[in-house]
Design an enzyme around this catalytic site. Structure first.
Site, PDB file in Angstrom:
ATOM      1  N   CYS A  59      -1.326   1.667  -4.493  1.00 57.22           N
ATOM      2  CA  CYS A  59      -2.083   2.185  -5.630  1.00 57.22           C
ATOM      3  C   CYS A  59      -2.162   1.109  -6.687  1.00 57.22           C
ATOM      4  O   CYS A  59      -1.608   0.031  -6.536  1.00 57.22           O
ATOM      5  CB  CYS A  59      -1.346   3.404  -6.188  1.00 57.22           C
ATOM      6  SG  CYS A  59      -0.932   4.606  -4.923  1.00 57.22           S
TER       7      CYS A  59
ATOM      8  N   TRP B 185      -3.923   5.620  -3.589  1.00 58.10           N
ATOM      9  CA  TRP B 185      -4.181   5.594  -2.151  1.00 58.10           C
ATOM     10  C   TRP B 185      -3.119   6.522  -1.575  1.00 58.10           C
ATOM     11  O   TRP B 185      -1.936   6.194  -1.537  1.00 58.10           O
ATOM     12  CB  TRP B 185      -4.017   4.188  -1.574  1.00 58.10           C
ATOM     13  CG  TRP B 185      -4.500   4.080  -0.171  1.00 58.10           C
ATOM     14  CD1 TRP B 185      -5.758   3.774   0.254  1.00 58.10           C
ATOM     15  CD2 TRP B 185      -3.734   4.273   1.037  1.00 58.10           C
ATOM     16  NE1 TRP B 185      -5.819   3.768   1.621  1.00 58.10           N
ATOM     17  CE2 TRP B 185      -4.595   4.076   2.137  1.00 58.10           C
ATOM     18  CE3 TRP B 185      -2.403   4.605   1.302  1.00 58.10           C
ATOM     19  CZ2 TRP B 185      -4.179   4.197   3.467  1.00 58.10           C
ATOM     20  CZ3 TRP B 185      -1.985   4.719   2.627  1.00 58.10           C
ATOM     21  CH2 TRP B 185      -2.872   4.517   3.690  1.00 58.10           C
TER      22      TRP B 185
ATOM     23  N   ASN C 278       3.600   3.376  -7.607  1.00 60.61           N
ATOM     24  CA  ASN C 278       2.991   2.749  -6.418  1.00 60.61           C
ATOM     25  C   ASN C 278       4.136   2.443  -5.456  1.00 60.61           C
ATOM     26  O   ASN C 278       5.049   1.696  -5.809  1.00 60.61           O
ATOM     27  CB  ASN C 278       2.285   1.448  -6.834  1.00 60.61           C
ATOM     28  CG  ASN C 278       1.827   0.642  -5.624  1.00 60.61           C
ATOM     29  OD1 ASN C 278       1.615   1.199  -4.561  1.00 60.61           O
ATOM     30  ND2 ASN C 278       1.733  -0.663  -5.805  1.00 60.61           N
ATOM     31  N   GLY C 279       4.120   3.045  -4.278  1.00 58.28           N
ATOM     32  CA  GLY C 279       5.229   2.823  -3.333  1.00 58.28           C
ATOM     33  C   GLY C 279       5.566   4.123  -2.623  1.00 58.28           C
ATOM     34  O   GLY C 279       4.787   5.087  -2.659  1.00 58.28           O
TER      35      GLY C 279
ATOM     36  N   LYS D 240     -14.154  -6.056  11.416  1.00 66.72           N
ATOM     37  CA  LYS D 240     -15.125  -5.916  10.317  1.00 66.72           C
ATOM     38  C   LYS D 240     -16.042  -4.714  10.554  1.00 66.72           C
ATOM     39  O   LYS D 240     -16.285  -3.913   9.668  1.00 66.72           O
ATOM     40  CB  LYS D 240     -15.947  -7.200  10.140  1.00 66.72           C
ATOM     41  CG  LYS D 240     -15.097  -8.385   9.649  1.00 66.72           C
ATOM     42  CD  LYS D 240     -14.827  -8.398   8.183  1.00 66.72           C
ATOM     43  CE  LYS D 240     -13.463  -8.097   7.660  1.00 66.72           C
ATOM     44  NZ  LYS D 240     -12.278  -8.672   8.054  1.00 66.72           N
TER      45      LYS D 240
ATOM     46  N   GLU E  13     -13.975  -1.482  10.054  1.00 66.25           N
ATOM     47  CA  GLU E  13     -13.452  -1.115   8.739  1.00 66.25           C
ATOM     48  C   GLU E  13     -14.539  -0.830   7.701  1.00 66.25           C
ATOM     49  O   GLU E  13     -14.312  -0.064   6.778  1.00 66.25           O
ATOM     50  CB  GLU E  13     -12.453  -2.154   8.231  1.00 66.25           C
ATOM     51  CG  GLU E  13     -12.981  -3.505   7.915  1.00 66.25           C
ATOM     52  CD  GLU E  13     -11.876  -4.405   7.375  1.00 66.25           C
ATOM     53  OE1 GLU E  13     -11.020  -3.928   6.631  1.00 66.25           O
ATOM     54  OE2 GLU E  13     -11.897  -5.603   7.727  1.00 66.25           O
TER      55      GLU E  13
ATOM     56  N   HIS F 277     -10.434  -6.778  33.992  1.00 61.77           N
ATOM     57  CA  HIS F 277      -9.178  -6.045  34.204  1.00 61.77           C
ATOM     58  C   HIS F 277      -9.210  -4.664  33.548  1.00 61.77           C
ATOM     59  O   HIS F 277      -8.180  -4.043  33.325  1.00 61.77           O
ATOM     60  CB  HIS F 277      -8.000  -6.873  33.663  1.00 61.77           C
ATOM     61  CG  HIS F 277      -7.982  -8.253  34.246  1.00 61.77           C
ATOM     62  ND1 HIS F 277      -7.680  -8.511  35.561  1.00 61.77           N
ATOM     63  CD2 HIS F 277      -8.293  -9.448  33.696  1.00 61.77           C
ATOM     64  CE1 HIS F 277      -7.777  -9.813  35.781  1.00 61.77           C
ATOM     65  NE2 HIS F 277      -8.147 -10.408  34.673  1.00 61.77           N
TER      66      HIS F 277
ATOM     67  N   LYS G  21      -7.215  -2.867  -0.405  1.00 62.77           N
ATOM     68  CA  LYS G  21      -7.204  -4.325  -0.255  1.00 62.77           C
ATOM     69  C   LYS G  21      -5.811  -4.889  -0.026  1.00 62.77           C
ATOM     70  O   LYS G  21      -5.621  -5.854   0.712  1.00 62.77           O
ATOM     71  CB  LYS G  21      -7.802  -4.944  -1.518  1.00 62.77           C
ATOM     72  CG  LYS G  21      -7.905  -6.441  -1.514  1.00 62.77           C
ATOM     73  CD  LYS G  21      -8.998  -6.903  -0.599  1.00 62.77           C
ATOM     74  CE  LYS G  21      -9.140  -8.383  -0.456  1.00 62.77           C
ATOM     75  NZ  LYS G  21      -9.932  -8.767   0.705  1.00 62.77           N
TER      76      LYS G  21
HETATM   77  C1  AGP Z   1      -9.076  -7.048   6.385  1.00 57.36           C
HETATM   78  O1  AGP Z   1     -10.399  -7.027   6.089  1.00 57.36           O
HETATM   79  C2  AGP Z   1      -8.269  -6.031   5.741  1.00 57.36           C
HETATM   80  N1  AGP Z   1      -8.445  -6.031   4.372  1.00 57.36           N
HETATM   81  C3  AGP Z   1      -6.806  -6.024   6.158  1.00 57.36           C
HETATM   82  O2  AGP Z   1      -6.732  -6.001   7.552  1.00 57.36           O
HETATM   83  C4  AGP Z   1      -5.982  -7.219   5.647  1.00 57.36           C
HETATM   84  O3  AGP Z   1      -6.344  -8.372   6.308  1.00 57.36           O
HETATM   85  C5  AGP Z   1      -4.501  -6.942   5.876  1.00 57.36           C
HETATM   86  O4  AGP Z   1      -4.152  -5.788   5.165  1.00 57.36           O
HETATM   87  C6  AGP Z   1      -3.629  -8.120   5.449  1.00 57.36           C
HETATM   88  O5  AGP Z   1      -3.770  -8.344   4.096  1.00 57.36           O
HETATM   89  P1  AGP Z   1      -3.207  -9.697   3.447  1.00 57.36           P
HETATM   90  O6  AGP Z   1      -3.952 -10.849   4.032  1.00 57.36           O
HETATM   91  O7  AGP Z   1      -3.477  -9.526   1.984  1.00 57.36           O
HETATM   92  O8  AGP Z   1      -1.740  -9.749   3.751  1.00 57.36           O
END
Ligand code: AGP
Length: 607
Positions: free
Chosen positions: A2, A73, A99-100, A484, A487, A503, A602
């Site tokens: 969050c 989140w 957050n956590g 991509k 997501e 396979h 993110k």
């Molecule tokens: C990728 O588009 C995502 N945002 C996600 O898979 C991301 O790469 C992953 O959470 C790792 O994040 P980081 O590189 O900030 O550690």
């Protein structure tokens, strides 16, 4: 994961809080809330994006100058007004945003309920507000310290109390909290982008630390109340500069920023005279790097695919044995790290909980731990022995794009740095450096095809399933391309090593299951052609990404996207760009929220 913002100062708190929350929305956006110390306190929570909260706050215009805000989140309890933060205690005096994850919340909740506390939400967080209430004897900081000593799990949190008009208590264990010190005002947030518009003087909290904020001053203690002194550091210029400019979405802007991201990643890091890379951030561990025999790369998501690319790059340019590990698995494995093992943690945000835990585990086992990180001052950057910033600039779109390409560039520079001190010749080094310096213009050339790729997206965005295949350096790109599309366009897509098709996955091939074949004319090209033939033989549609001028493919596949030619090892930085654009255009055409895809965030700061 969050986003939290806190403010105490002289201006109406609603402005820095809502504006800060909007900058943190990429961390989670299923509901949000705010609490401002007026009499009685102003407390509003809404479901959905921060816009909904912003409309309410502007309508109500609460006057108070002390407050906290949160964008969520969901981990415990579905997105709803009752589960949104801030949460309050029984008296309506304690307000808390978190957050956590509180792992022992059920135990604490049972104990508090048996002493008469009643709960309004399904969340783990609300327990904290009641725990603080139960321990409060007039000193808010002490009550928070004592409450957190009973907590198992992770937290970044901010707490208000109606009886403490100017004061905010924040604390951290596992989830980031940064303080911002202004003139007559103090801020706290989950990351610096939320406060950079107000001050460039920041202080990063470490694990198990608590800070007391008042207008213009702060103090830090440990959970067991030992004083901590820490100087403020100055934020890099532009840390808050996140404007979309002429682009419809941040993701598109960041795709088109990749030429500059590559230039930034290369700046000051190329030594033409010796045909080698120069990475200042690794100088302090150069000797350990020279003695290294084994490299383990740990990361998650897109950064994991950069780690897979690293395996090929280091095997091509050095004699290191390389393992690429999912951080969420690596952290729980029984590690027998061999001597001279270097562990490299890759992360855009520098805050990903699994990657952080994996590097702490490797450090505990005596490995040299390096970082490749984009966010300056992030926890992974601060906890590794040494490392390299990718300087890709702020990445707002949840789907990583420019940070992935800059990771590929830096990993190639790292491998070249080690390889040139082993058996890579000056000529080989110089050829690779030349290829690296050609990339920005070649990516610009590739971006010209956005229109063509949009037409292909129009043709294919109605399909529900997609296969992505590639070999060797392009195998990680097949995985990344599929991620991509999953997501941001919510299309089921599977990335596969092309050699694996026979396979099993080839059973999926039919006219309703198209394939994206990543087939530049590199050392694996002929093998890729056999795989494409096998798919065509089963009436599967194929879009091929290949090198410009390769006329051999046209009659074999349905559609072709061409990219310029470069060193085999560097082709992934070109072939990934059309895959980013394809996913982007499919998502836009399917009406998806490109920058804030459902169920994602993110920076994944919880396990
Ligand atoms: C990728 O588009 C995502 N945002 C996600 O898979 C991301 O790469 C992953 O959470 C790792 O994040 P980081 O590189 O900030 O550690």
């Amino acid at each position: 994961m969050c986003g939290i913002v806190a403010y105490t100062g002289k201006q109406p708190a609603r402005e820095p809080l809502v504006e800060g929350l909007k900058r943190l929305e990429y961390r989670g956006y299923d509901s949000s809330g705010i609490a401002i110390l007026t009499s009685p306190p102003y407390w509003v929570r809404t479901v959905g994006k921060v816009d909904a909260l912003e409309r309410r706050v502007w309508q109500d215009s609460p006057a108070g100058t002390v407050g906290i805000a949160h964008t969520r989140w969901a981990t415990h309890g579905k997105p709803s007004e009752a589960n949104a933060h801030p949460h309050i205690d029984c008296t309506g005096k304690v307000y808390l945003a978190h957050n956590g994850i509180i792992e022992n919340y059920l135990l604490l909740k049972k104990r508090l309920a048996s002493s008469g506390h009643s709960f309004r939400s399904e969340t783990d967080t609300e327990v904290l507000a009641h725990l603080i209430e139960s321990l409060y004897q007039g000193n808010l900081e002490a009550a928070v310290q004592r409450a957190l000593l009973q907590v198992q799990g992770t937290f970044g949190l901010a707490v208000l109390h109606a009886a403490h008009p100017d004061e905010i208590i924040v604390a951290r264990r596992g989830s980031p909290i940064v303080l911002g010190v202004g003139v007559g005002e103090c801020f706290a947030a989950s990351d610096a982008s939320a406060l950079a518009r107000h001050t460039d003087q920041v202080v990063y909290l470490e694990d198990n630390e608590v800070a007391r904020l008042e207008p213009g001053r702060f103090s830090i203690t440990t959970l067991d109340n030992r004083a901590v002194s820490r100087e403020a550091t100055t934020l890099e210029a532009g840390a808050g500069a996140i404007e979309r400019g002429p682009y419809e979405h941040f993701m598109l802007k960041e795709i088109f920023e990749q030429p500059e991201a590559v230039e930034n990643a290369l700046r000051g890091r190329i030594n033409h005279a010796e045909g080698v890379a120069k990475l200042g951030g690794l100088e302090s561990v150069e000797e350990r790097l020279q003695q290294a025999r084994h490299l383990i790369v740990v990361s998650c998501g897109t950064s994991y695919y950069a780690g897979l690319f690293a395996r090929y790059a280091f095997e091509t340019l050095t004699d290191l044995t390389v393992e690429t590990e999912l951080a969420s698995e690596f952290r729980y494995r029984k590690l027998n790290l061999r001597q001279n093992t270097v562990v490299l943690a890759i992360s855009q945000s520098g805050e990903t909980a699994d990657t952080l835990a994996a590097l702490r585990e490797a450090k505990r086992k005596g490995a040299t731990v390096l970082g490749l990180v984009n966010v300056v001052g992030s926890t992974i950057a601060r906890e590794t022995h040494a490392g390299v910033y990718s300087h890709a600039g702020i990445e707002v779109g949840v789907a990583s794009t420019k940070s992935f390409v800059s990771q590929i560039i830096i990993l190639t520079l790292m491998a070249l740095l080690i390889g040139r001190n082993r058996d890579i010749s000056y000529e080989e080094g110089a050829r690779l450096l030349e290829g690296l310096e050609n990339l920005p213009d070649q990516i610009r050339e590739t971006l010209q095809q956005s229109g063509h790729i949009r037409e292909l997206a129009q043709k294919y965005c109605g399909f529900s399933h997609f296969l992505y295949i590639g070999r060797k350096y392009q195998y990680p790109i097949a995985l990344e391309g599929a991620l991509k599309l999953k997501e941001i366009a919510y299309i089921h897509a599977e990335g596969y090593a092309a050699g694996e098709m026979k396979h099993g996955p080839i059973a999926l091939v039919d006219p309703a299951f198209p394939t994206m074949a990543i087939a530049p004319e590199d050392g694996s090209y002929e093998k890729m052609m056999s795989n494409v033939q096998e798919i065509r033989a089963r009436d599967g549609h194929v879009i091929a990404i290949t090198t410009a001028g390769n006329a051999k493919l046209e009659h074999l596949v349905d559609d072709v996207i061409e990219v310029p030619r470069n060193h085999d090892l560097l082709m992934p930085a070109l072939t990934v760009v059309p895959l980013q654009l394809f996913a982007y255009h499919c998502a836009v055409l399917r009406g998806c929220d490109v920058d804030k895809p459902r169920n994602l965030a993110k920076s994944v700061t919880v396990e």
